[in-house]
Design an enzyme around this catalytic site. Structure first.
Site, mmCIF file in Angstrom:
data_model
loop_
_atom_site.group_PDB
_atom_site.id
_atom_site.type_symbol
_atom_site.label_atom_id
_atom_site.label_comp_id
_atom_site.label_asym_id
_atom_site.label_seq_id
_atom_site.Cartn_x
_atom_site.Cartn_y
_atom_site.Cartn_z
ATOM 1 N N ASP A 38 0.854 -1.191 0.000
ATOM 2 C CA ASP A 38 0.000 0.000 0.000
ATOM 3 C C ASP A 38 0.892 1.243 0.000
ATOM 4 O OD1 ASP A 38 -3.246 0.268 0.819
ATOM 5 O OD2 ASP A 38 -2.076 2.120 1.032
ATOM 6 N N ASN A 91 -5.514 -4.041 -6.819
ATOM 7 C CA ASN A 91 -6.731 -3.523 -6.197
ATOM 8 C C ASN A 91 -6.652 -2.048 -5.835
ATOM 9 O OD1 ASN A 91 -9.221 -3.847 -4.340
ATOM 10 N ND2 ASN A 91 -7.585 -3.180 -2.955
ATOM 11 N N TYR A 161 -13.720 8.048 -13.167
ATOM 12 C CA TYR A 161 -13.675 6.711 -12.550
ATOM 13 C C TYR A 161 -14.280 5.672 -13.498
ATOM 14 C CZ TYR A 161 -14.349 3.159 -8.856
ATOM 15 O OH TYR A 161 -14.324 2.012 -8.090
ATOM 16 N N LYS A 165 -12.293 2.453 -14.950
ATOM 17 C CA LYS A 165 -12.656 1.062 -14.662
ATOM 18 C C LYS A 165 -13.020 0.293 -15.939
ATOM 19 C CE LYS A 165 -11.824 1.054 -10.235
ATOM 20 N NZ LYS A 165 -10.725 0.249 -9.677
ATOM 21 N N ILE A 194 -19.606 -0.987 -1.976
ATOM 22 C CA ILE A 194 -19.117 -1.817 -0.876
ATOM 23 C C ILE A 194 -18.789 -0.876 0.285
ATOM 24 C CG2 ILE A 194 -17.283 -3.402 -0.151
ATOM 25 C CD1 ILE A 194 -19.040 -4.601 -2.384
ATOM 26 N N THR A 196 -16.756 0.747 2.420
ATOM 27 C CA THR A 196 -15.344 1.045 2.716
ATOM 28 C C THR A 196 -15.208 2.563 2.789
ATOM 29 O OG1 THR A 196 -14.641 1.347 0.426
ATOM 30 C CG2 THR A 196 -14.603 -0.917 1.264
#
Ligand SMILES: NC(=O)c1ccc[n+]([C@@H]2O[C@H](COP(=O)([O-])OP(=O)(O)OC[C@H]3O[C@@H](n4cnc5c(N)ncnc54)[C@H](O)[C@@H]3O)[C@@H](O)[C@H]2O)c1
Length: 255
Positions: A38, A91, A161, A165, A194, A196
């Protein structure tokens, strides 16, 4: 009992948080040795510690996926630590501005493309280069990219975005076609919303989370673990005939 990725060496980017952390934990629970990478070094280290606290095997490393040298160093670290690389989960990603195209700031567009597209490209490239030097392990080598339902249909609130993607899906199918006969399977996961840090902007203050999932058919919010289970399964030999496939994990949102 042996896990579904027992003995594999797995690398996860964006592993300090959300979906990446859940996937790193699931890889370890299913028997893999994990490298958590990360841009926030401390959070990657925390993920590795969480795995070790459960009795799993993990190490952590810094990576800025937009930096080719750092990406190469991440793969080199994995090989130095564990001897090879079997499963990669690309990811790391960012949401960018919520704005229509006409008003979208140029620097923000560049940032989204740099992390989500170029970052995924650089990671996949370095991983493939390493995997091609290795003997076939049982079930071969696997790469799973995190795309999004925004890689399959448009979301006009987040146009850069959406572009990024869609590109991740294109990279996935292209790489799958190139390396299928060399033992590397490449798939993408396409989550809807999701719970997060990234999905926070979609929940206006005081708004019930349920209003953000009106189009889902499954009546609960998506969790990082829902995506993690799919990523690890796609990385296992149970999915040995699946490649070049963007798989939705969206509670039926696009159904
Ligand atoms: N949360 C959702 O609703 C959702 C839906 C579909 C797809 N996704 C995708 O899932 C992935 C993970 O997102 P999340 O929801 O877990 O978000 P998150 O913000 O919790 O996690 C993203 C992680 O990526 C790291 N990161 C950001 N830029 C980086 C860089 N340049 N180099 C290395 N690491 C970097 C961050 O530090 C963070 O740990 C992203 O690709 C995102 O686009 C998320």
């Amino acid at each position: 009992m042996a896990g579904i990725v027992q003995g594999k060496i797995a690398l996860v980017t964006g592993a300090g948080s959300g979906i990446g952390r859940a996937t790193a934990l699931e890889f370890a629970r299913q028997g893999a040795q994990v490298v958590a990478a990360d841009i926030v070094t401390e959070s990657a280290a925390e993920t590795a510690q969480l795995i070790q606290a459960e009795g799993g095997e993990a190490a952590s490393v810094f990576v800025d996926v937009t930096d080719e040298a750092a990406v190469a160093a991440m793969v080199d670290f994995t090989v130095a630590e564990y001897g090879r690389l079997d499963c990669a989960h690309n990811n790391a990603g960012i949401l960018g501005a919520l704005s229509d195209i006409a008003n979208y700031p140029r620097n923000e567009y560049d940032r989204v493309i740099a992390v989500n597209v170029t970052g995924t490209w650089l990671c996949l490239q370095a991983e493939v280069r390493q995997m091609l030097t290795q003997d076939q392990t049982e079930g071969g080598h696997t790469i799973v990219n995190t795309a999004s339902v925004a890689g399959l249909v448009s979301n006009s609130a987040i146009p850069a975005y959406t572009v990024s993607k869609h590109a991740v899906v294109g990279l996935t199918t292209s790489a799958a076609q190139s390396y299928g006969d060399q033992g590397i399977r490449v798939n993408a996961v396409c989550p809807a919303l999701i719970e997060t840090a990234m999905s926070q902007p979609f929940r206006a203050e005081g708004e019930e989370p349920s209003t953000t999932r009106v189009r889902q058919t499954i009546d609960r919010n998506g969790q990082p673990e829902d995506v993690a289970a799919l990523v690890v399964w796609l990385s296992s030999s149970a999915a040995s005939f699946i490649t070049g496939t963007p798989v939705r994990v969206d509670g039926g949102a696009l159904a």
